[in-house]
Write an enzyme that holds these catalytic residues in place. Structure first.
Site, mmCIF file in Angstrom:
data_model
loop_
_atom_site.group_PDB
_atom_site.id
_atom_site.type_symbol
_atom_site.label_atom_id
_atom_site.label_comp_id
_atom_site.label_asym_id
_atom_site.label_seq_id
_atom_site.Cartn_x
_atom_site.Cartn_y
_atom_site.Cartn_z
ATOM 1 N N LEU A 1 0.763 -1.215 0.111
ATOM 2 C CA LEU A 1 -0.261 0.041 0.073
ATOM 3 C C LEU A 1 1.298 1.123 0.007
ATOM 4 O O LEU A 1 1.776 1.446 1.031
ATOM 5 C CB LEU A 1 -0.629 0.125 1.589
ATOM 6 C CG LEU A 1 -1.896 -0.841 1.194
ATOM 7 C CD1 LEU A 1 -2.417 -1.348 2.496
ATOM 8 C CD2 LEU A 1 -3.179 -0.608 -0.318
ATOM 9 N N HIS A 2 0.552 1.870 -1.014
ATOM 10 C CA HIS A 2 1.400 3.543 -1.027
ATOM 11 C C HIS A 2 0.037 4.518 -1.768
ATOM 12 O O HIS A 2 0.887 5.907 -1.176
ATOM 13 C CB HIS A 2 2.648 3.279 -1.558
ATOM 14 C CG HIS A 2 2.798 3.070 -2.714
ATOM 15 N ND1 HIS A 2 2.310 1.944 -3.810
ATOM 16 C CD2 HIS A 2 2.837 4.522 -3.807
ATOM 17 C CE1 HIS A 2 2.491 2.355 -4.899
ATOM 18 N NE2 HIS A 2 3.203 3.568 -5.389
ATOM 19 N N ARG A 3 -0.539 4.485 -2.216
ATOM 20 C CA ARG A 3 -1.222 5.219 -3.194
ATOM 21 C C ARG A 3 -1.746 6.313 -1.883
ATOM 22 O O ARG A 3 -2.390 5.919 -1.347
ATOM 23 C CB ARG A 3 -2.614 4.826 -3.620
ATOM 24 C CG ARG A 3 -1.466 3.642 -5.034
ATOM 25 C CD ARG A 3 -0.965 4.826 -6.320
ATOM 26 N NE ARG A 3 -0.530 4.105 -7.396
ATOM 27 C CZ ARG A 3 -0.083 4.466 -8.143
ATOM 28 N NH1 ARG A 3 0.197 5.653 -8.692
ATOM 29 N NH2 ARG A 3 0.175 3.755 -9.460
#
Length: 377
Positions: free
Chosen positions: A204-206
């Site tokens: 997860l990074h957006r």
């Protein structure tokens, strides 16, 4: 001798620029590697250079972090005098990060020909900074090096000339195939007490997923339900670390430090499934034949859904859980798109160096000034 500047700035660039540099250098090109410094954390930078065998950059711009405008502006200000000093025949930018757009804008005004690797990818989601970067970079580029036919179709629909568009394949897959055997020698499964096919891998990074506590909380709730059936491993992206710590993660989700390229490739290769909001991971899982569930409402890589192992689940927690259960019950059959064969970088080099003497062979057939013709304004 032909001189080409290759630009890298962040983790998504490294896997893409290495095979292009290698292919050009094998053909006698003077390749200058410029690192903008957009990613400077060792876990996102040094370890990838080491794993991939990327040589020390010839120039380092030290851009660092900041707002999109600050980061883009710092890269532009640092790259402009360097371009004037080095006087390259061409500049190659890859992907869709701020550094790619910044260097593309400078090159477009300074005169050398500009090539964009991964041209034509479109999510059609203008809330994504990457979409703005992709479209703007394509608009000022001379060579549009598309990874797949759908990307080329996007460019044609936007009015670009045929002599600008080249379907070359996926350079990410060049790097993956070149390093897969080494990755499979990694001991990371033993270090984490994992078995092949016995876990799910999450990234997860957006900003839309990790910057909004409500959105992140919903995703973690869904992941907690999934972990009841399939334990999940989540290497923590620096962007998400503090927010995950603030919210806390449900049982069954194991947080581990961000992994280097080889270790992460090994984790993907052995996972039962991968849940991600990363575009590159959608591509890598397709090449590996590993089921992937994308935690986004759209993707700029639809070919991974149409011809690969990727399933678009959106961000609604209930829909995510339902989609993952369906994928676990009936995994998609492994399929890999055409030209994802490990030779994209060779095709790129051939396009850039096709025909003519050193001072003319980079110019596309019938090249007209940027802004002429029918390309979108």
């Amino acid at each position: 001798m032909t001189r080409i500047i290759c630009v890298a700035g962040a983790r998504p660039n490294y896997m893409k620029i290495k095979p292009v540099m290698d292919a050009l250098e094998r053909r006698g090109v003077d390749v200058v590697l410029v690192h903008t410094g957009q990613h400077y954390d060792a876990s996102m930078n040094d370890v990838f250079f080491r794993d991939l065998g990327i040589r020390t950059p010839d120039r380092y711009l030290g851009a660092g972090s900041g707002t999109h405008a600050q980061q883009t502006g710092r890269v532009m200000a640092a790259f402009e005098p360097l371009l004037d000093e080095l006087a390259p025949d061409a500049v190659v930018v890859v992907g869709d990060i701020n550094s790619s757009l910044a260097c593309a804008l400078v090159a477009a005004k300074a005169g050398p020909l500009l090539a964009h690797v991964e041209a034509g990818l479109r999510s059609r989601d203008w809330s994504m900074p990457e979409e703005v970067n992709r479209v703007a970079t394509d608009r000022v580029s001379d060579y549009l090096l598309a990874p797949s036919p759908d990307a080329a179709a996007n460019l044609r629909a936007e009015g670009y000339r045929e002599d600008q568009i080249h379907v070359v394949g996926n350079v990410m897959i060049d790097t993956l195939l070149a390093n897969l055997d080494r990755a499979r020698e990694s001991d990371i499964l033993d270090r984490y007490g994992l078995t092949r096919g016995g876990y799910g891998l999450v990234t997860l990074h957006r900003p839309a997923n990790v910057d909004d506590p409500a959105a992140l909380g919903g995703l973690l709730k869904a992941l907690g339900e999934i972990a009841g059936r399939c334990p999940l491993l989540l290497p923590v992206h620096p962007r998400a670390a503090e927010r995950l710590a603030d919210i806390g993660v449900p049982g069954g989700i194991r947080l581990v430090p961000a992994a280097g390229y080889l270790d992460f490739l090994a984790l993907q290769d052995s996972a039962r499934l991968v849940l991600t909001d990363s575009g590159g991971i959608q591509e890598e899982t397709t090449a590996l034949g590993v089921p992937c569930v994308t935690l986004r409402e759209n993707t700029e890589r639809p070919i991974t859904v149409e011809e690969g192992t990727n399933v678009l689940a959106g961000t609604d927690p209930e829909r995510i859980v339902t989609t993952v259960h369906r994928v676990l019950d009936d995994p998609p059959a492994p399929r890999c798109p055409a030209l994802w064969d490990g030779r994209a970088s060779d095709r790129i080099a051939e396009v850039l160096l096709a025909g003519g003497s050193a001072d003319t062979r980079l110019r596309p057939t019938g090249l007209v000034p940027r802004g002429a013709g029918t390309a979108p304004q």
